[in-house]
Design an enzyme around this catalytic site. Structure first.
Site, PDB file in Angstrom:
ATOM      1  N   ARG A 232     -12.164   7.694  -6.004  1.00 40.17           N
ATOM      2  CA  ARG A 232     -10.686   7.187  -6.197  1.00 40.17           C
ATOM      3  C   ARG A 232     -10.520   6.672  -7.741  1.00 40.17           C
ATOM      4  O   ARG A 232      -9.538   6.435  -8.120  1.00 40.17           O
ATOM      5  CB  ARG A 232     -10.845   5.813  -5.201  1.00 40.17           C
TER       6      ARG A 232
ATOM      7  N   LEU B  17     -17.947  -2.390  -0.489  1.00 41.11           N
ATOM      8  CA  LEU B  17     -18.832  -1.443  -1.153  1.00 41.11           C
ATOM      9  C   LEU B  17     -18.141  -1.414  -2.816  1.00 41.11           C
ATOM     10  O   LEU B  17     -18.903  -0.483  -3.528  1.00 41.11           O
ATOM     11  CB  LEU B  17     -18.634  -0.144  -0.737  1.00 41.11           C
TER      12      LEU B  17
ATOM     13  N   SER C  25     -13.282  -4.712   0.170  1.00 39.08           N
ATOM     14  CA  SER C  25     -14.228  -3.938  -1.017  1.00 39.08           C
ATOM     15  C   SER C  25     -15.757  -4.363  -0.672  1.00 39.08           C
ATOM     16  O   SER C  25     -16.342  -4.749  -1.671  1.00 39.08           O
ATOM     17  CB  SER C  25     -13.636  -4.538  -2.317  1.00 39.08           C
TER      18      SER C  25
ATOM     19  N   GLY D 255     -13.013   1.195   4.744  1.00 43.47           N
ATOM     20  CA  GLY D 255     -12.219   2.097   4.163  1.00 43.47           C
ATOM     21  C   GLY D 255     -12.574   3.620   4.030  1.00 43.47           C
ATOM     22  O   GLY D 255     -13.792   3.541   3.503  1.00 43.47           O
TER      23      GLY D 255
ATOM     24  N   SER E  64      -4.171 -13.814   0.725  1.00 43.31           N
ATOM     25  CA  SER E  64      -5.430 -13.137   0.188  1.00 43.31           C
ATOM     26  C   SER E  64      -5.478 -13.422  -1.276  1.00 43.31           C
ATOM     27  O   SER E  64      -4.443 -13.624  -2.062  1.00 43.31           O
ATOM     28  CB  SER E  64      -4.696 -11.793   0.534  1.00 43.31           C
TER      29      SER E  64
ATOM     30  N   TYR F 221       0.885  -1.348  -0.122  1.00 45.88           N
ATOM     31  CA  TYR F 221      -0.016   0.131   0.093  1.00 45.88           C
ATOM     32  C   TYR F 221       1.017   1.276   0.061  1.00 45.88           C
ATOM     33  O   TYR F 221       1.536   1.656   1.033  1.00 45.88           O
ATOM     34  CB  TYR F 221      -1.013   0.141   1.224  1.00 45.88           C
TER      35      TYR F 221
ATOM     36  N   ASN G  42     -20.598   4.615   7.813  1.00 45.56           N
ATOM     37  CA  ASN G  42     -20.211   3.240   7.739  1.00 45.56           C
ATOM     38  C   ASN G  42     -20.747   2.328   8.963  1.00 45.56           C
ATOM     39  O   ASN G  42     -21.348   1.347   9.097  1.00 45.56           O
ATOM     40  CB  ASN G  42     -19.051   2.885   7.234  1.00 45.56           C
TER      41      ASN G  42
ATOM     42  N   GLN H  48      -8.077 -13.244   2.889  1.00 43.76           N
ATOM     43  CA  GLN H  48      -8.576 -12.143   2.831  1.00 43.76           C
ATOM     44  C   GLN H  48      -9.048 -11.959   1.115  1.00 43.76           C
ATOM     45  O   GLN H  48      -8.361 -11.433   0.405  1.00 43.76           O
ATOM     46  CB  GLN H  48      -7.761 -10.878   3.056  1.00 43.76           C
TER      47      GLN H  48
END
Length: 329
Positions: free
Chosen positions: A228, A210, A208, A287, A152, A54, A297, A178
């Site tokens: 984004r 959403l 993710s 996030g 993941s 990240y 949220n 994940q």
């Protein structure tokens, strides 16, 4: 906030957790990161997700500085890192013993902690034998640098192989996976992994929920300038939702929004509560770049009673993508 066991492990994680992908080190830094993490923690969130990939480690630096400033007791929160994309040199990426070990040490330094609660293989590495990766992860657990390791976006076959290797060698198997999971992305969590929840006691920390913001409805009338999808490096996301399949799903978002309005929910809350309705989900990673987003949220939890079996069935009818379960013959 309720807490769920991470698979068959004894670790309990908050049903909503907070992640830093896209935001920390890019949209969020310094005091804003502190404020967001404090807001999450004060509302019962105990798991904070990160990765070496990240923002090339900047996300972990920002989170580490925030943890240092917040001064929480180390036994009151769970923090993660993921290993795969650490740099451009051959020894700085993948899941070799060297990189798995080096990346762990680097993450500990960036996050300013003595151990990682969770450590994920961020993607499968076809160039490294799974046994090598499993042994490397076990050694970090044995050294006390990692408490639980996982994966993941691995396939069910790869997870099964890793579990079998660990059991054969009598060393630590993976605890969690994940995967991406949301109303539009269901195959792995609801079908592929189904045998593994019992076989391995697999936990899931889903990302993710959403669909990169699509399930908030904010893209129904175009792409907002501050979203984004307009960030450098995320052109792939814009292309995905501009495709024929993406546009078809955006139409379904409109139908989901109507259903949400009918039962007194925002579409955001509908999408988040839908994820939580799956008991094989250990935690849903949220996030946010603004406190108002995160607060909204988190507020979904006060409406959980509205996610009835009838509503779940109506969602299935709208999207028409429920994976088939195991067949009996």
């Amino acid at each position: 906030m309720e807490y769920r066991r991470l698979g068959r492990s004894g670790l309990k994680v908050s049903e909503f957790s907070f992640g830093s992908w896209v935001t920390f080190g890019k949209q969020v830094n310094g005091g804003d990161a502190v404020d967001l993490m404090k807001l999450a923690y004060d509302n019962g969130v105990n798991f904070f997700d990160n990765a070496e990939g990240y923002e090339s480690g900047k996300s972990e630096i920002v989170m580490g500085e925030a943890l240092n400033r917040l001064g929480w007791s180390r036994d009151s929160f769970v923090v993660s890192s993921k290993v795969f994309w650490g740099g451009q040199k051959p020894t700085q990426r993948g899941l070799s013993r060297k990189h798995v070990t080096d990346a762990c040490h680097a993450a500990l330094k960036r996050l300013q902690v003595d151990y990682l609660d969770l450590y994920f293989c961020h993607r499968p590495d076809i160039d490294t034998p799974i046994e090598e990766t499993v042994r490397a992860m076990h050694d970090l657990v044995a050294q006390g640098k990692v408490l639980y390791w996982g994966t993941s976006e691995w396939s069910a076959q790869q997870l099964t192989e890793a579990y079998a290797v660990a059991r054969d060698l009598r060393i630590t198997p993976p605890t969690m996976e994940q995967p991406q999971y949301n109303i539009f992305e269901r195959q792995k969590v609801e079908s592929d992994y189904l045998p593994l929840y019992d076989l391995m006691g697999l936990g899931t920390t889903i990302w993710s929920p959403l669909a990169s913001g699509v399930l908030t409805g904010k893209y129904n009338n175009g792409v907002p300038a501050d979203s984004r999808m307009n960030l450098p490096g995320y052109e792939w996301l814009k292309e995905k939702w501009s495709s024929d399949a993406g546009r078809a799903q955006l139409k379904q978002v409109g139908e989901l929004a109507k259903l949400a309005d009918e039962i007194g929910l925002s579409i955001t809350h509908l999408a988040l509560l839908w994820c939580l309705a799956n008991r094989n989900v250990s935690t849903v990673i949220l996030g946010a770049s603004r406190a108002s987003q995160l607060q909204d949220n988190l507020a979904a939890l006060s409406h959980r009673q509205k996610m009835t079996s009838d509503v779940l069935d109506r969602i299935d009818t709208i999207v028409g993508n429920k994976p088939e379960g195991p067949r009996r013959f």
